[in-house]
Design a protein around this motif. Structure first.
Motif, PDB file in Angstrom:
ATOM      1  N   SER A 107       0.910  -1.341   0.049  1.00  0.00           N
ATOM      2  CA  SER A 107      -0.008   0.037  -0.069  1.00  0.00           C
ATOM      3  C   SER A 107       0.850   1.335   0.012  1.00  0.00           C
ATOM      4  O   SER A 107       0.097   2.336   0.035  1.00  0.00           O
ATOM      5  CB  SER A 107      -0.958  -0.059   1.110  1.00  0.00           C
ATOM      6  OG  SER A 107      -1.713  -0.904   1.188  1.00  0.00           O
ATOM      7  N   LEU A 108       1.973   1.236   0.071  1.00  0.00           N
ATOM      8  CA  LEU A 108       3.062   2.485   0.050  1.00  0.00           C
ATOM      9  C   LEU A 108       4.059   2.487  -0.783  1.00  0.00           C
ATOM     10  O   LEU A 108       4.968   1.419  -0.745  1.00  0.00           O
ATOM     11  CB  LEU A 108       3.414   2.658   1.609  1.00  0.00           C
ATOM     12  CG  LEU A 108       4.379   3.763   1.853  1.00  0.00           C
ATOM     13  CD1 LEU A 108       3.550   5.034   1.915  1.00  0.00           C
ATOM     14  CD2 LEU A 108       5.040   3.627   3.458  1.00  0.00           C
ATOM     15  N   SER A 109       4.439   3.579  -1.370  1.00  0.00           N
ATOM     16  CA  SER A 109       5.581   3.825  -2.042  1.00  0.00           C
ATOM     17  C   SER A 109       6.117   4.897  -1.478  1.00  0.00           C
ATOM     18  O   SER A 109       5.788   6.059  -1.247  1.00  0.00           O
ATOM     19  CB  SER A 109       5.226   4.181  -3.558  1.00  0.00           C
ATOM     20  OG  SER A 109       6.450   4.766  -4.111  1.00  0.00           O
ATOM     21  N   ASN A 110       7.602   4.790  -1.121  1.00  0.00           N
ATOM     22  CA  ASN A 110       8.323   5.763  -0.478  1.00  0.00           C
ATOM     23  C   ASN A 110       9.583   6.049  -1.383  1.00  0.00           C
ATOM     24  O   ASN A 110      10.258   5.178  -1.521  1.00  0.00           O
ATOM     25  CB  ASN A 110       8.652   5.456   0.987  1.00  0.00           C
ATOM     26  CG  ASN A 110       9.167   6.486   1.932  1.00  0.00           C
ATOM     27  OD1 ASN A 110       9.367   7.599   1.480  1.00  0.00           O
ATOM     28  ND2 ASN A 110       9.612   6.162   2.731  1.00  0.00           N
ATOM     29  N   ILE A 111       9.671   7.501  -1.799  1.00  0.00           N
ATOM     30  CA  ILE A 111      10.776   7.573  -2.389  1.00  0.00           C
ATOM     31  C   ILE A 111      11.710   8.809  -1.846  1.00  0.00           C
ATOM     32  O   ILE A 111      10.918   9.895  -1.529  1.00  0.00           O
ATOM     33  CB  ILE A 111      10.511   8.088  -4.071  1.00  0.00           C
ATOM     34  CG1 ILE A 111       9.807   6.875  -4.819  1.00  0.00           C
ATOM     35  CG2 ILE A 111      11.830   8.468  -4.770  1.00  0.00           C
ATOM     36  CD1 ILE A 111       9.138   7.356  -5.928  1.00  0.00           C
ATOM     37  N   LEU A 112      12.696   8.626  -1.592  1.00  0.00           N
ATOM     38  CA  LEU A 112      13.786   9.637  -0.987  1.00  0.00           C
ATOM     39  C   LEU A 112      14.625  10.236  -1.839  1.00  0.00           C
ATOM     40  O   LEU A 112      15.501   9.484  -2.736  1.00  0.00           O
ATOM     41  CB  LEU A 112      14.644   9.029   0.154  1.00  0.00           C
ATOM     42  CG  LEU A 112      15.534  10.066   0.954  1.00  0.00           C
ATOM     43  CD1 LEU A 112      14.608  10.743   1.834  1.00  0.00           C
ATOM     44  CD2 LEU A 112      16.074   9.136   1.957  1.00  0.00           C
ATOM     45  N   ILE A 113      14.599  11.593  -2.267  1.00  0.00           N
ATOM     46  CA  ILE A 113      15.460  12.471  -3.062  1.00  0.00           C
ATOM     47  C   ILE A 113      16.327  13.170  -2.467  1.00  0.00           C
ATOM     48  O   ILE A 113      16.204  13.988  -1.471  1.00  0.00           O
ATOM     49  CB  ILE A 113      14.632  13.106  -3.988  1.00  0.00           C
ATOM     50  CG1 ILE A 113      13.490  12.286  -4.811  1.00  0.00           C
ATOM     51  CG2 ILE A 113      15.356  13.930  -5.188  1.00  0.00           C
ATOM     52  CD1 ILE A 113      12.121  12.652  -4.685  1.00  0.00           C
ATOM     53  N   ARG A 114      17.765  13.311  -2.853  1.00  0.00           N
ATOM     54  CA  ARG A 114      18.779  14.032  -2.214  1.00  0.00           C
ATOM     55  C   ARG A 114      19.323  14.862  -3.105  1.00  0.00           C
ATOM     56  O   ARG A 114      19.951  14.453  -4.382  1.00  0.00           O
ATOM     57  CB  ARG A 114      19.784  13.147  -1.763  1.00  0.00           C
ATOM     58  CG  ARG A 114      21.127  14.036  -1.354  1.00  0.00           C
ATOM     59  CD  ARG A 114      20.959  14.714   0.067  1.00  0.00           C
ATOM     60  NE  ARG A 114      21.961  14.939   0.671  1.00  0.00           N
ATOM     61  CZ  ARG A 114      22.783  16.293   0.634  1.00  0.00           C
ATOM     62  NH1 ARG A 114      22.208  17.066  -0.028  1.00  0.00           N
ATOM     63  NH2 ARG A 114      23.964  16.424   1.013  1.00  0.00           N
ATOM     64  N   PHE A 115      18.896  16.216  -3.202  1.00  0.00           N
ATOM     65  CA  PHE A 115      19.636  17.231  -4.205  1.00  0.00           C
ATOM     66  C   PHE A 115      21.103  17.425  -4.025  1.00  0.00           C
ATOM     67  O   PHE A 115      21.590  17.338  -2.836  1.00  0.00           O
ATOM     68  CB  PHE A 115      18.603  18.359  -4.160  1.00  0.00           C
ATOM     69  CG  PHE A 115      17.571  18.182  -4.667  1.00  0.00           C
ATOM     70  CD1 PHE A 115      17.187  18.615  -6.029  1.00  0.00           C
ATOM     71  CD2 PHE A 115      16.305  18.102  -4.013  1.00  0.00           C
ATOM     72  CE1 PHE A 115      15.966  18.257  -6.784  1.00  0.00           C
ATOM     73  CE2 PHE A 115      15.024  17.803  -4.639  1.00  0.00           C
ATOM     74  CZ  PHE A 115      14.834  18.035  -5.971  1.00  0.00           C
ATOM     75  N   ASP A 116      21.807  17.761  -4.814  1.00  0.00           N
ATOM     76  CA  ASP A 116      23.161  18.406  -4.786  1.00  0.00           C
ATOM     77  C   ASP A 116      23.186  19.616  -3.856  1.00  0.00           C
ATOM     78  O   ASP A 116      22.231  20.311  -3.545  1.00  0.00           O
ATOM     79  CB  ASP A 116      23.642  18.883  -6.126  1.00  0.00           C
ATOM     80  CG  ASP A 116      23.871  17.731  -7.211  1.00  0.00           C
ATOM     81  OD1 ASP A 116      24.195  16.560  -6.345  1.00  0.00           O
ATOM     82  OD2 ASP A 116      23.761  17.878  -8.248  1.00  0.00           O
ATOM     83  N   GLU A 117      24.324  20.084  -3.216  1.00  0.00           N
ATOM     84  CA  GLU A 117      24.556  21.140  -2.692  1.00  0.00           C
ATOM     85  C   GLU A 117      24.319  22.452  -3.696  1.00  0.00           C
ATOM     86  O   GLU A 117      25.334  22.677  -4.239  1.00  0.00           O
ATOM     87  CB  GLU A 117      25.872  21.418  -2.055  1.00  0.00           C
ATOM     88  CG  GLU A 117      25.834  20.185  -0.666  1.00  0.00           C
ATOM     89  CD  GLU A 117      24.890  20.348   0.081  1.00  0.00           C
ATOM     90  OE1 GLU A 117      24.744  21.507   0.718  1.00  0.00           O
ATOM     91  OE2 GLU A 117      24.456  19.160   0.851  1.00  0.00           O
ATOM     92  N   ILE A 118      23.113  23.207  -3.657  1.00  0.00           N
ATOM     93  CA  ILE A 118      22.990  24.188  -4.482  1.00  0.00           C
ATOM     94  C   ILE A 118      22.344  25.299  -3.613  1.00  0.00           C
ATOM     95  O   ILE A 118      21.852  25.152  -2.360  1.00  0.00           O
ATOM     96  CB  ILE A 118      21.894  23.839  -5.638  1.00  0.00           C
ATOM     97  CG1 ILE A 118      20.666  23.136  -5.139  1.00  0.00           C
ATOM     98  CG2 ILE A 118      22.646  22.904  -6.574  1.00  0.00           C
ATOM     99  CD1 ILE A 118      19.542  22.858  -5.868  1.00  0.00           C
ATOM    100  N   SER A 119      22.171  26.517  -4.266  1.00  0.00           N
ATOM    101  CA  SER A 119      21.623  27.583  -3.447  1.00  0.00           C
ATOM    102  C   SER A 119      20.260  27.256  -3.309  1.00  0.00           C
ATOM    103  O   SER A 119      19.758  26.628  -3.730  1.00  0.00           O
ATOM    104  CB  SER A 119      21.866  28.914  -4.413  1.00  0.00           C
ATOM    105  OG  SER A 119      20.957  28.853  -5.333  1.00  0.00           O
ATOM    106  N   GLU A 120      19.887  28.270  -2.303  1.00  0.00           N
ATOM    107  CA  GLU A 120      18.346  27.842  -1.755  1.00  0.00           C
ATOM    108  C   GLU A 120      17.522  28.239  -2.986  1.00  0.00           C
ATOM    109  O   GLU A 120      16.398  27.732  -2.976  1.00  0.00           O
ATOM    110  CB  GLU A 120      18.149  28.836  -0.506  1.00  0.00           C
ATOM    111  CG  GLU A 120      16.894  28.902   0.262  1.00  0.00           C
ATOM    112  CD  GLU A 120      16.857  29.462   1.489  1.00  0.00           C
ATOM    113  OE1 GLU A 120      15.692  29.760   1.968  1.00  0.00           O
ATOM    114  OE2 GLU A 120      17.895  29.790   2.182  1.00  0.00           O
TER     115      GLU A 120
END
Length: 189
Positions: free
Chosen positions: A85-98
């Motif tokens: 019943s659950l899809s969990n996706i974790l995304i990590r962005f590069d170190e970029i400006s706010e």
């Protein structure tokens, strides 16, 4: 001038007291945060498909969402988990400006919305995009209800605990997610 300061003890003591008073007042007036918010450039995408097996969740939800997410720039990595019943996706962005980070999050929202409208089953609940910061990634307390009881009993226990927690003063952040096909919600505070 400095020698006169050293020989006049009253003036030196008054100057010292004045520095202490002004410093103390400045310290108490100074704006500060107890726990400042720090953004880790992590986003979690949770999508619910009640009653679906882990394999169905992966094929029908996780795979299409991952393809859409990979079209967004400045992503360091993507990791996903598909379960009942659950899809969990974790995304990590590069170190970029706010500013760039906010743009990428908006791009991510658009991609997820486009996939939701075109490729995901109609039974799917709207995907939840959750930014992970120090405000929500490091909880003060986590409540998990589990046991060898039936789902209805656990649901009643969870509702009772939620009502008791809501009576507490302070800020409560609740994240609810599905467990099992009957829609049992576990409350994380």
């Amino acid at each position: 001038m400095f020698s006169r300061f050293l020989t006049n003890h009253v003036f030196a003591n008054l100057a010292f007291a004045l520095v202490i008073v002004i410093g103390s007042l400045s310290y108490f007036i100074m704006p500060r945060e107890k726990d400042p918010t720090i953004n880790f450039n992590w986003i979690q995408v949770m999508t619910f498909l009640p009653g679906a097996s882990a394999g169905d969740v992966e094929k029908k939800i996780t795979d299409p969402l991952e393809e859409a997410i990979r079209r967004v720039d400045d992503i360091r990595f993507v990791t996903s988990t598909s379960r009942e019943s659950l899809s969990n996706i974790l995304i990590r962005f590069d170190e970029i400006s706010e500013r760039d980070y906010e743009r990428r999050v908006n791009d991510l929202r658009r991609e997820v919305q486009a996939i939701e409208d075109t490729e995901l089953p109609v039974e799917v609940e709207t995907p939840i995009l959750f930014e992970i910061t120090t405000d929500n990634a490091l909880p003060t307390a986590t409540v998990l209800i589990t046991g060898q009881s039936d789902d209805e009993n656990l649901r009643q226990q969870a509702n009772q605990i939620e009502k008791e927690l809501e009576r507490l003063q302070g800020e409560l952040v609740k994240l609810q997610y599905w467990v099992k096909e009957k829609g049992l919600r576990v409350i994380v505070v």
